[in-house]
Design an enzyme around this catalytic site. Structure first.
Site, PDB file in Angstrom:
ATOM      1  N   GLY A 238       0.767  -1.239   0.000  1.00 14.53           N
ATOM      2  CA  GLY A 238       0.000   0.000   0.000  1.00 14.53           C
ATOM      3  C   GLY A 238       0.793   1.283   0.000  1.00 14.53           C
ATOM      4  O   GLY A 238       0.217   2.365  -0.204  1.00 14.53           O
ATOM      5  N   ARG A 274       3.277  -1.813  -5.766  1.00  8.27           N
ATOM      6  CA  ARG A 274       3.545  -0.573  -6.490  1.00  8.27           C
ATOM      7  C   ARG A 274       4.916   0.038  -6.146  1.00  8.27           C
ATOM      8  O   ARG A 274       5.649   0.458  -7.034  1.00  8.27           O
ATOM      9  CB  ARG A 274       2.455   0.436  -6.126  1.00  8.27           C
ATOM     10  CG  ARG A 274       2.464   1.702  -6.948  1.00  8.27           C
ATOM     11  CD  ARG A 274       1.453   2.708  -6.389  1.00  8.27           C
ATOM     12  NE  ARG A 274       0.187   2.131  -6.019  1.00  8.27           N
ATOM     13  CZ  ARG A 274      -0.892   2.083  -6.799  1.00  8.27           C
ATOM     14  NH1 ARG A 274      -0.857   2.605  -7.991  1.00  8.27           N
ATOM     15  NH2 ARG A 274      -1.998   1.529  -6.358  1.00  8.27           N
ATOM     16  N   TYR A 314      -9.210   4.855 -12.602  1.00  9.10           N
ATOM     17  CA  TYR A 314      -9.111   5.531 -11.297  1.00  9.10           C
ATOM     18  C   TYR A 314      -8.905   7.030 -11.420  1.00  9.10           C
ATOM     19  O   TYR A 314      -8.504   7.672 -10.448  1.00  9.10           O
ATOM     20  CB  TYR A 314      -7.915   4.983 -10.497  1.00  9.10           C
ATOM     21  CG  TYR A 314      -7.762   3.497 -10.469  1.00  9.10           C
ATOM     22  CD1 TYR A 314      -8.694   2.675  -9.823  1.00  9.10           C
ATOM     23  CD2 TYR A 314      -6.673   2.888 -11.067  1.00  9.10           C
ATOM     24  CE1 TYR A 314      -8.526   1.301  -9.787  1.00  9.10           C
ATOM     25  CE2 TYR A 314      -6.501   1.507 -11.037  1.00  9.10           C
ATOM     26  CZ  TYR A 314      -7.436   0.729 -10.403  1.00  9.10           C
ATOM     27  OH  TYR A 314      -7.267  -0.627 -10.368  1.00  9.10           O
ATOM     28  N   CYS A 340     -12.189   2.766 -29.220  1.00 10.14           N
ATOM     29  CA  CYS A 340     -13.465   3.457 -29.420  1.00 10.14           C
ATOM     30  C   CYS A 340     -14.245   3.580 -28.124  1.00 10.14           C
ATOM     31  O   CYS A 340     -15.264   2.909 -27.924  1.00 10.14           O
ATOM     32  CB  CYS A 340     -14.260   2.739 -30.494  1.00 10.14           C
ATOM     33  SG  CYS A 340     -13.428   2.900 -32.072  1.00 10.14           S
TER      34      CYS A 340
HETATM   35  N1  LLP Z   1      -1.474  -7.082  -0.543  1.00  6.32           N
HETATM   36  C1  LLP Z   1      -2.763  -7.227  -0.857  1.00  6.32           C
HETATM   37  C2  LLP Z   1      -3.587  -8.180  -0.127  1.00  6.32           C
HETATM   38  C3  LLP Z   1      -3.327  -6.432  -1.880  1.00  6.32           C
HETATM   39  O1  LLP Z   1      -4.617  -6.571  -2.163  1.00  6.32           O
HETATM   40  C4  LLP Z   1      -2.515  -5.514  -2.581  1.00  6.32           C
HETATM   41  C5  LLP Z   1      -3.062  -4.682  -3.661  1.00  6.32           C
HETATM   42  C6  LLP Z   1      -1.147  -5.433  -2.237  1.00  6.32           C
HETATM   43  C7  LLP Z   1      -0.654  -6.222  -1.200  1.00  6.32           C
HETATM   44  C8  LLP Z   1      -0.188  -4.510  -2.935  1.00  6.32           C
HETATM   45  O2  LLP Z   1      -0.530  -3.176  -2.772  1.00  6.32           O
HETATM   46  P1  LLP Z   1       0.456  -2.022  -3.294  1.00  6.32           P
HETATM   47  O3  LLP Z   1       1.720  -2.064  -2.482  1.00  6.32           O
HETATM   48  O4  LLP Z   1       0.747  -2.287  -4.713  1.00  6.32           O
HETATM   49  O5  LLP Z   1      -0.310  -0.780  -3.095  1.00  6.32           O
HETATM   50  N2  LLP Z   1      -4.867  -1.609  -9.660  1.00  6.32           N
HETATM   51  C9  LLP Z   1      -4.798  -0.582  -8.641  1.00  6.32           C
HETATM   52  C10 LLP Z   1      -4.194  -1.107  -7.368  1.00  6.32           C
HETATM   53  C11 LLP Z   1      -4.931  -2.284  -6.792  1.00  6.32           C
HETATM   54  C12 LLP Z   1      -4.269  -2.833  -5.570  1.00  6.32           C
HETATM   55  C13 LLP Z   1      -4.917  -4.085  -5.117  1.00  6.32           C
HETATM   56  N3  LLP Z   1      -4.277  -4.711  -4.000  1.00  6.32           N
HETATM   57  C14 LLP Z   1      -4.019   0.606  -9.202  1.00  6.32           C
HETATM   58  O6  LLP Z   1      -3.591   0.561 -10.361  1.00  6.32           O
HETATM   59  O7  LLP Z   1      -3.865   1.617  -8.526  1.00  6.32           O
END
Ligand code: LLP
EC number: 4.1.1.20
Length: 416
Positions: A238, A274, A314, A340
């Site tokens: 996150g 991310r 988003y 499209c």
């Molecule tokens: N752990 C779990 C259980 C998760 O559901 C997620 C992301 C992560 C770790 C990794 O989170 P990060 O460090 O990447 O924030 N497609 C969206 C993001 C969806 C994230 C879903 N879960 C975007 O492009 O912003």
């Protein structure tokens, strides 16, 4: 960030992006190996001397070369499907460092992960506890588990990527968690290892992480009183990144607030996605044409929402990087794709002097980029390339048009 301008030309590490686009064609995903390595070390260095496991969230970028690179650096993996587990294993990842998240694990995915010997299942419901206990029993195995708790903390991020609120489908409500742990401890084929949470993505403040962690630690004490000992605490992923002007804490600053709260002896598990790969990646497209309808100027690329969903899904604002830096000073334009759909845009109202034939890159595309791409409008998906210094390795071939219908078939004559 490993992309920069040199003599007004966009570079990734020591490679000119224009040369890579000529060599591999567009649309093209480029990743910097050094940027991924640096991002990993930014988490790993402050954790030296502490019991920890960094589990890269595979959903952010599941290319085998990316997974292999992270596995070589010592990373574990956070997976959410049998497909992701298979990728991790194919990339040389260590199953003993894998945590398995997700609200809808199938019986066969559970069996696959049990046989592979993963570190732990992050269980998201009481129904899942029962199902996993049954599958493990049939295989004569014991399933290591953590319970994903929903701490009801506002992550202050886009509602589509907030996961730790009561109204979200994820985890078990923190007030119901003690009962779930007691049940887990009583089931013969489960072994309770830890507790986990993941409150959302692209967080730009530390405070919600700390609030969630404190709730998990209070739960841990409550469980200790019941005789349930936890070996690890998993605070999910996150941590946000800078796309344009966001100022998220650096991994070291985030960990400096988290680590003092973790009791000695407890292993800290993290699931960053991310933060490890977003800023290692560029999506490069070529301008097909421009048009000005008297109201707006549009720069129309050969890539769009099918290759990069984040802007339209988003309203994500991602940096626009013309290959020629001078073009950052053009007329206000919308950067759009060929699909499209009105929502097929990559950036709105950006100064951009690019004209037909010019190249434009989107930054921050290493996470949730290619993995969320589609073949909508029958557009083959892009190639992916890893850059290392001035070298480049093709890590995923561009799809061919014929591959779009592989697996499809015409109706047999008789049925017409
Ligand atoms: N752990 C779990 C259980 C998760 O559901 C997620 C992301 C992560 C770790 C990794 O989170 P990060 O460090 O990447 O924030 N497609 C969206 C993001 C969806 C994230 C879903 N879960 C975007 O492009 O912003």
């Amino acid at each position: 960030m490993s992309h920069h301008y040199q003599n007004q030309q966009l570079m990734l590490e020591d490679a000119a992006v224009a040369d890579l686009a000529d060599q591999f064609g567009t649309p093209l995903y480029l990743y910097s190996r050094a940027a991924i390595e640096q991002a990993y070390q930014a988490f790993a260095s402050p954790l030296k001397g502490r019991k920890h496991l960094i589990c890269f969230a595979v959903k952010a970028n599941s290319n085998l070369a990316v997974l292999n690179l992270l596995a070589r650096l010592g990373a574990g993996f956070d997976i959410v499907s049998g497909g992701e587990l298979a990728r991790v294993l194919a990339a040389g990842g260590d199953p003993a460092k894998v945590v398995f998240s997700g609200v809808g694990k199938t019986r066969s995915e559970m069996a696959q992960a049990l046989k592979a010997g993963i570190h732990c299942f992050n269980v998201e419901s009481v129904a899942e506890l029962d199902r996993l206990n049954g599958v493990a029993g049939e295989l004569g195995l014991v399933a290591p588990i953590s319970i994903r708790v929903n701490p009801d903390v506002d992550a202050k991020t886009h509602p589509y990527i907030a996961t730790g609120l009561k109204e979200n489908k994820f985890g078990i409500d923190i007030l119901m968690a003690p009962d779930a742990f007691r049940k887990a401890a009583s089931l013969p084929n489960l072994k309770v290892l830890g507790v986990d949470c993941h409150i959302g993505s692209q967080l730009t403040e530390t405070e919600p992480f700390v609030a969630a962690l404190k709730r998990l630690l209070a739960l841990r004490e409550q469980l200790q009183a019941d005789g349930i000992e936890l070996a690890h605490i998993d605070i999910g992923g996150g941590l946000g990144v800078t796309y344009t002007d966001e100022q998220p804490p650096k991994p070291a600053d985030y960990l400096a607030e988290i680590l003092p709260l973790i009791p000695a002896g407890l292993t800290l598990v993290l699931e960053p996605g991310r933060a490890l790969v977003a800023n290692a990646g560029l999506l490069v497209g070529r301008v097909e044409m421009t048009k000005d309808n008297g109201f707006k100027r549009f720069v129309i690329l050969d890539t769009g929402m099918n290759d990069l969903m984040r802007p339209t899904l988003y309203q994500a604002v991602m940096p626009v990087l013309p290959i020629n830096q001078a073009q950052q000073n053009g007329p206000l334009s919308d950067l759009v794709g060929p699909v499209c759909e009105t929502g097929d845009w990559l950036a709105k109202d950006v100064p951009l002097g690019a004209e037909e034939g010019d190249l434009v890159a989107i930054g921050g595309a290493g996470a949730y980029g290619f993995v969320m791409s589609s073949q909508y409008n029958s557009r083959p998906r892009a190639a992916e390339v890893m850059v290392q210094g001035s070298q480049a390795v093709l890590i995923r071939q561009r799809e061919t048009v014929e591959s779009l219908w592989a697996g499809e078939q015409l109706l047999p004559e008789a049925s017409c």
